[in-house]
Design an enzyme around this catalytic site. Sequence first.
Site, PDB file in Angstrom:
ATOM      1  N   HIS A 131       6.377   1.971 -12.972  1.00 43.00           N
ATOM      2  CA  HIS A 131       6.364   0.920 -13.982  1.00 43.00           C
ATOM      3  C   HIS A 131       5.752   1.439 -15.282  1.00 43.00           C
ATOM      4  O   HIS A 131       5.179   2.531 -15.332  1.00 43.00           O
ATOM      5  CB  HIS A 131       5.559  -0.294 -13.496  1.00 43.00           C
ATOM      6  CG  HIS A 131       6.284  -1.132 -12.493  1.00 43.00           C
ATOM      7  ND1 HIS A 131       6.322  -0.809 -11.150  1.00 43.00           N
ATOM      8  CD2 HIS A 131       7.010  -2.273 -12.639  1.00 43.00           C
ATOM      9  CE1 HIS A 131       7.032  -1.722 -10.507  1.00 43.00           C
ATOM     10  NE2 HIS A 131       7.460  -2.615 -11.379  1.00 43.00           N
ATOM     11  N   LYS A 135       0.986  -1.740 -16.838  1.00 45.24           N
ATOM     12  CA  LYS A 135       0.860  -2.494 -15.588  1.00 45.24           C
ATOM     13  C   LYS A 135      -0.507  -2.238 -14.964  1.00 45.24           C
ATOM     14  O   LYS A 135      -0.943  -1.093 -14.858  1.00 45.24           O
ATOM     15  CB  LYS A 135       1.977  -2.132 -14.614  1.00 45.24           C
ATOM     16  CG  LYS A 135       2.000  -3.005 -13.369  1.00 45.24           C
ATOM     17  CD  LYS A 135       3.295  -2.831 -12.586  1.00 45.24           C
ATOM     18  CE  LYS A 135       3.310  -3.696 -11.333  1.00 45.24           C
ATOM     19  NZ  LYS A 135       3.185  -5.136 -11.651  1.00 45.24           N
TER      20      LYS A 135
END
Length: 242
Positions: A131, A135
Amino acid sequence: MTRIGIVGSEGRMGLALAEAVADAGLDLAGGVDQGGDCARLADSSDVLVDFSSPLALEGNLHAAVGAGIPILVGTTGLEERHHTAIDAAARVIPVLQTGNTALGVTLLAHLVKEAASRLGPEWDIEILEMHHRMKVDAPSGTALLLGQAAADGRGIDLASHSERGRDGQTGARKEGAIGFASLRGGTVAGEHSVILAGEHERLTLSHSAEDRMIFARGAVKAAQWLVDKTSGRYGMQDVLGL
């Protein structure tokens, strides 16, 4: 027309949700962010969609219960106490909780469960996710969702069979373990692969998110589906009838 209230409206997902609600021709009841009055938003909505933070979840559930409306919980990084609160709310209202609202991921989880159930424990399962650099939780909610699907397929408890953060002299891999690896960097919306590695062969099931809007559109579809349901706890697999 379904009135959708967004909790966490100023975040990335909140902004995408507002766009998806407009694209679907639905009514945006409004939104709240940190410090906002979720109870007031619930009173003017037919359903809440929560992509805020674990710290706010219990208050958001309370607001939905107080208004007698459904809530979709897409917030990740949840702990056992959060799931206990979700279970309590689900005895009164419909609650859909998921680590990922993309329809493709929902089908992927179904395929992972099926593969894990048909291939024995001698097939090692590893889940790799990547990600964007911002995150804050790992493994991702989607990775855990896929891990749970694999565990369900094998009829085992995920928590006691997980292997994470390998470093140093870890010893040989335990048979039946489900491994997790997390990568962070750039602006990646979401990449997930479930690798089933057997003797001299390997099966990989994967999903790539190219735009955050896939999560927003899936959440809006699920919120509409949830509106006329009876109290209980639901998942995205219920939306697709899996």
